[in-house]
Design an enzyme around this catalytic site. Structure first.
Site, PDB file in Angstrom:
ATOM      1  N   GLN A   6      -3.677   7.232  -9.459  1.00  0.00           N
ATOM      2  CA  GLN A   6      -2.980   6.184 -10.204  1.00  0.00           C
ATOM      3  C   GLN A   6      -1.469   6.455 -10.080  1.00  0.00           C
ATOM      4  OE1 GLN A   6      -3.864   6.721 -14.497  1.00  0.00           O
ATOM      5  NE2 GLN A   6      -5.862   7.597 -14.105  1.00  0.00           N
TER       6      GLN A   6
ATOM      7  N   LEU B 152      -0.866   4.795  -4.242  1.00  0.00           N
ATOM      8  CA  LEU B 152      -0.805   5.093  -2.923  1.00  0.00           C
ATOM      9  C   LEU B 152      -1.850   4.623  -2.031  1.00  0.00           C
ATOM     10  CD1 LEU B 152       0.844   8.615  -2.984  1.00  0.00           C
ATOM     11  CD2 LEU B 152       1.746   6.480  -2.404  1.00  0.00           C
TER      12      LEU B 152
ATOM     13  N   GLY C  84      -5.348   4.676  -2.897  1.00  0.00           N
ATOM     14  CA  GLY C  84      -6.509   5.777  -3.026  1.00  0.00           C
ATOM     15  C   GLY C  84      -7.792   5.140  -3.039  1.00  0.00           C
ATOM     16  N   SER C  85      -7.885   4.113  -3.817  1.00  0.00           N
ATOM     17  CA  SER C  85      -9.176   3.275  -3.903  1.00  0.00           C
ATOM     18  C   SER C  85      -9.569   2.550  -2.591  1.00  0.00           C
ATOM     19  CB  SER C  85      -9.081   2.101  -5.210  1.00  0.00           C
ATOM     20  OG  SER C  85      -9.182   2.987  -6.319  1.00  0.00           O
ATOM     21  N   SER C  86      -8.558   2.014  -2.058  1.00  0.00           N
ATOM     22  CA  SER C  86      -8.847   1.073  -0.810  1.00  0.00           C
ATOM     23  C   SER C  86      -8.980   2.185   0.277  1.00  0.00           C
ATOM     24  CB  SER C  86      -7.768   0.130  -0.378  1.00  0.00           C
ATOM     25  OG  SER C  86      -6.631   0.706  -0.310  1.00  0.00           O
ATOM     26  N   ALA C  87      -8.421   3.204   0.355  1.00  0.00           N
ATOM     27  CA  ALA C  87      -8.742   4.302   1.262  1.00  0.00           C
ATOM     28  C   ALA C  87     -10.076   4.688   1.332  1.00  0.00           C
ATOM     29  CB  ALA C  87      -7.986   5.414   1.064  1.00  0.00           C
TER      30      ALA C  87
ATOM     31  N   PRO D 161      -3.256  11.224  -4.461  1.00  0.00           N
ATOM     32  CA  PRO D 161      -2.978  11.426  -6.000  1.00  0.00           C
ATOM     33  C   PRO D 161      -3.586  10.098  -6.607  1.00  0.00           C
ATOM     34  CG  PRO D 161      -1.118  12.067  -4.625  1.00  0.00           C
ATOM     35  CD  PRO D 161      -1.687  11.656  -3.827  1.00  0.00           C
TER      36      PRO D 161
ATOM     37  N   ASP E 286      -2.535  -2.924   1.252  1.00  0.00           N
ATOM     38  CA  ASP E 286      -3.183  -1.676   1.392  1.00  0.00           C
ATOM     39  C   ASP E 286      -4.316  -1.370   2.343  1.00  0.00           C
ATOM     40  OD1 ASP E 286      -1.565  -1.612  -0.468  1.00  0.00           O
ATOM     41  OD2 ASP E 286      -2.924  -0.870  -1.903  1.00  0.00           O
TER      42      ASP E 286
END
Length: 622
Positions: free
Chosen positions: A393, A396, A398-401, A391, A446
């Site tokens: 913003q 969690l 998400g960008s670095s993943a 999800p 992260d």
């Protein structure tokens, strides 16, 4: 027509009298190689059917602006063969040097042949020396990268590659390279692994500064009688002057004296173009994470405990392509909308920043890293795409993943390993993509957990980061963890977060903020002890204390009313709770598991998403 713009010279060496392969071809009774009799090794056809020397000629002419002259040194026996080769390819016949040796007299040695080229052509410039009868994969060889790296250094340059498992170190010159890419030791054909742990093999592909040429001439005067090889020269030279190393992306074949068996194996192998066409797509996955303790101190030289979770992930897929293509995601990188109202609704909820920019920035940074760290990656194009169910913003990672998955794809596609980009430095690489390239405010936590997976204790003390460039990372046994739950906003655009001044206050030496970050770090140490001891209640209390301190330092306005509402629901059901990241989600630990269902129902009745977390136990040694 030749257009030379540089003073650098190139010398191709093909003067050896290695008769083993030629003798094997003459003695072969199959008839398969009859047409290759009396052809010198460098002019034998490679897997593509073209002479091996053609590969070098094509690579050198592609970089022709780098050389003012290219010379070829051969022997008296084979001079006419290479003269014919030169005439057919526009190579100046006057640039062919005959060392005067025959099979009857024997050769003078490769270094002496180089010395002959220096004397006869008055070479007094930087020079590239190559052995023209080595076979390489032209689709994984980038001469420009080698020369650009040489330009940036203040010494000579030796090229090396990671040996194949079936290659013996006793057959090659082995190099040891430090973190500054300087060759600290060159061992010519070590007799056993006790002499060196390195499996980086050097090949006759060297760049020499003009200032090193007198040293090479001195070596020749002292060792000429022994017909010295470049391996023995490099052993001597690395002790006399600065020599750097650059890693090549693929191995070389037919090095030195080889027989028909080795040559046949090369021809039987898949051709370079076929290998590219047949390569299957590579997919790499990076999981979402929750910060269990200590965040947000990871961005302030603190300590954290982070958990990789199976529930949410990002993945990237890379495959060979004739052109380099970055595919946009149909949902996360929209360019078509049902209406202006649809555009408004999507932009309001999702923002303007999809994953395409993350892929592009990671690729750019990867190329720069390889150029700066002595890694000559192959000149290969690819098609790259991503997908994610993390999800947006809600903090969690998400960008670095996405960045981590793309990095892992690039490393696999270009055959890089953790020895090329060490695992402890991979998080810093991903962080540099987000902060340096894209201006995303982020910390190391992260990126560390997505590189290591599992559950990791992290110490980001300034002393560690300054001395070794990364923190202290230790695994925590996931079997000792209690069950955690996650709740997050279905509509994160309504989270109510505002800009925080905590970073500015920390940088300005605000004692309250500095003390708070130290307190977060102390919570982390206590939480690790609680997990190891199986003290779930103590861990729950520390999670509540972590949130209370964050609320005190950042303030309710910054945390947002929706986030605070999720926290209040958790407390109502006797559950410890804190932010797993920057906001938009909460992670909790039920003190009484019997209340979990009621907690779930109240979250869902308030339009929050609720999930029980599944730890991602995949990990490797820190």
């Amino acid at each position: 027509v030749w257009f030379w713009l540089s003073n650098m010279k190139c010398v191709i060496l093909v003067a050896g009298h290695s008769t083993r392969l030629e003798d094997d071809i003459k003695q072969d009774t199959s008839g398969e190689f009859q047409r290759l009799r009396n052809i010198p090794k460098a002019l034998l056809p490679g897997p593509d059917g073209k002479p091996i020397l053609d590969q070098w000629w094509l690579a050198l002419t592609a970089a022709r602006s780098r050389f003012s002259d290219i010379y070829l040194v051969t022997n008296a026996d084979r001079y006419k063969n290479y003269e014919r080769w030169a005439t057919a390819r526009g190579f100046p016949r006057t640039n062919i040097i005959n060392d005067g040796t025959t099979s009857g007299t024997g050769g003078i040695g490769s270094v002496a042949d180089f010395g002959l080229a220096m004397r006869s052509k008055n070479i007094d410039d930087d020079v590239l020396v190559v052995s023209g009868d080595m076979l390489f994969n032209p689709d994984s060889f980038d001469l420009d990268a080698i020369l650009e790296f040489f330009d940036k250094q203040d010494g000579d340059l030796a090229c090396h590659y990671e040996m194949q498992p079936d290659e013996a170190i006793s057959s090659r010159g082995i190099v040891e390279v430090n973190d500054q890419h300087r060759i600290t030791r060159f061992i010519e054909k070590p007799t056993s692994a006790q002499e060196t742990q390195s499996r980086l093999a050097s090949v006759v592909l060297y760049c020499y500064r003009k200032t090193s040429l007198p040293l090479i001439q001195q070596y020749l005067r002292e060792h000429f009688a022994g017909h010295p090889s470049f391996g023995t020269l490099m052993e001597w030279l690395t002790a006399k002057t600065v020599v750097y190393g650059i890693k090549l992306p693929d191995h070389f074949d037919l090095i030195g004296s080889v027989g028909l068996a080795e040559y046949r194996a090369c021809l039987a192998g898949t051709s370079p173009q076929q290998a590219i066409e047949l390569q299957a797509p590579i997919t790499k996955k990076a999981q979402a994470r929750v910060g269990l303790m200590g965040n947000p101190s990871d961005g302030f030289n603190g300590k954290t405990i982070s958990l990789s979770i199976c529930n949410y992930w990002a993945q990237a897929t890379i495959e060979p392509s004739s052109t380099l293509v970055l595919e946009r995601h149909p949902l996360n990188d929209p360019t078509e909308f049902g209406s202006l109202a649809d555009l408004h609704a999507i932009s309001r909820q999702e923002g303007y920043q999809g994953g395409l920019r993350l892929m592009q920035a990671t690729c750019k940074k990867f190329f720069e890293y390889c150029r700066e760290h002595g890694i000559a990656i192959a000149r290969r194009n690819f098609r790259l795409r991503y997908d994610t169910n993390i999800p947006r913003q809600v903090g969690l990672a998400g960008s670095s993943a996405i960045c981590t998955a793309v990095l892992q794809c690039l490393m696999s596609f270009f055959h890089l390993t953790d020895s090329d980009i060490p695992k402890p430095t991979q998080p810093a690489f991903v962080l540099s993509v987000e902060t340096g390239e894209l201006g995303i405010n982020a910390g190391l936590q992260d990126r560390v957990i997505q590189a290591y997976n599992g559950c990791v204790y992290m110490d980001f003390s300034k002393e560690l980061l300054d001395t070794q460039g990364y923190g202290n990372y230790q695994y925590i046994d996931t079997s000792k963890l209690p069950s955690f739950w996650l709740g997050y906003l279905a509509d994160p655009s309504d989270s109510g977060k505002i800009h925080s001044t905590v970073r500015q206050r920390f940088d300005n030496g605000d004692e309250e903020v500095i003390a708070a970050m130290a307190k977060f770090a102390s919570f982390t140490d206590l939480a690790r002890d609680a997990i190891v001891a199986g003290d779930t209640n103590r861990l729950a209390d520390l999670m509540d204390q972590n949130f209370a301190l964050r609320r005190e330092v950042y303030g309710d306005a910054c945390l947002g009313q929706a986030n605070l509402h999720m926290v209040s629901i958790a407390h109502k059901h006797d559950s410890a709770v804190k932010f797993p990241g920057s906001g938009g989600a909460v992670v909790g630990l039920c003190r009484n598991p019997d209340k979990l269902q009621a907690l779930r129902e109240e979250f869902e009745s308030n339009n929050y998403v609720f999930a029980e977390l599944l730890p991602n136990e995949t990990s490797s040694h820190v």
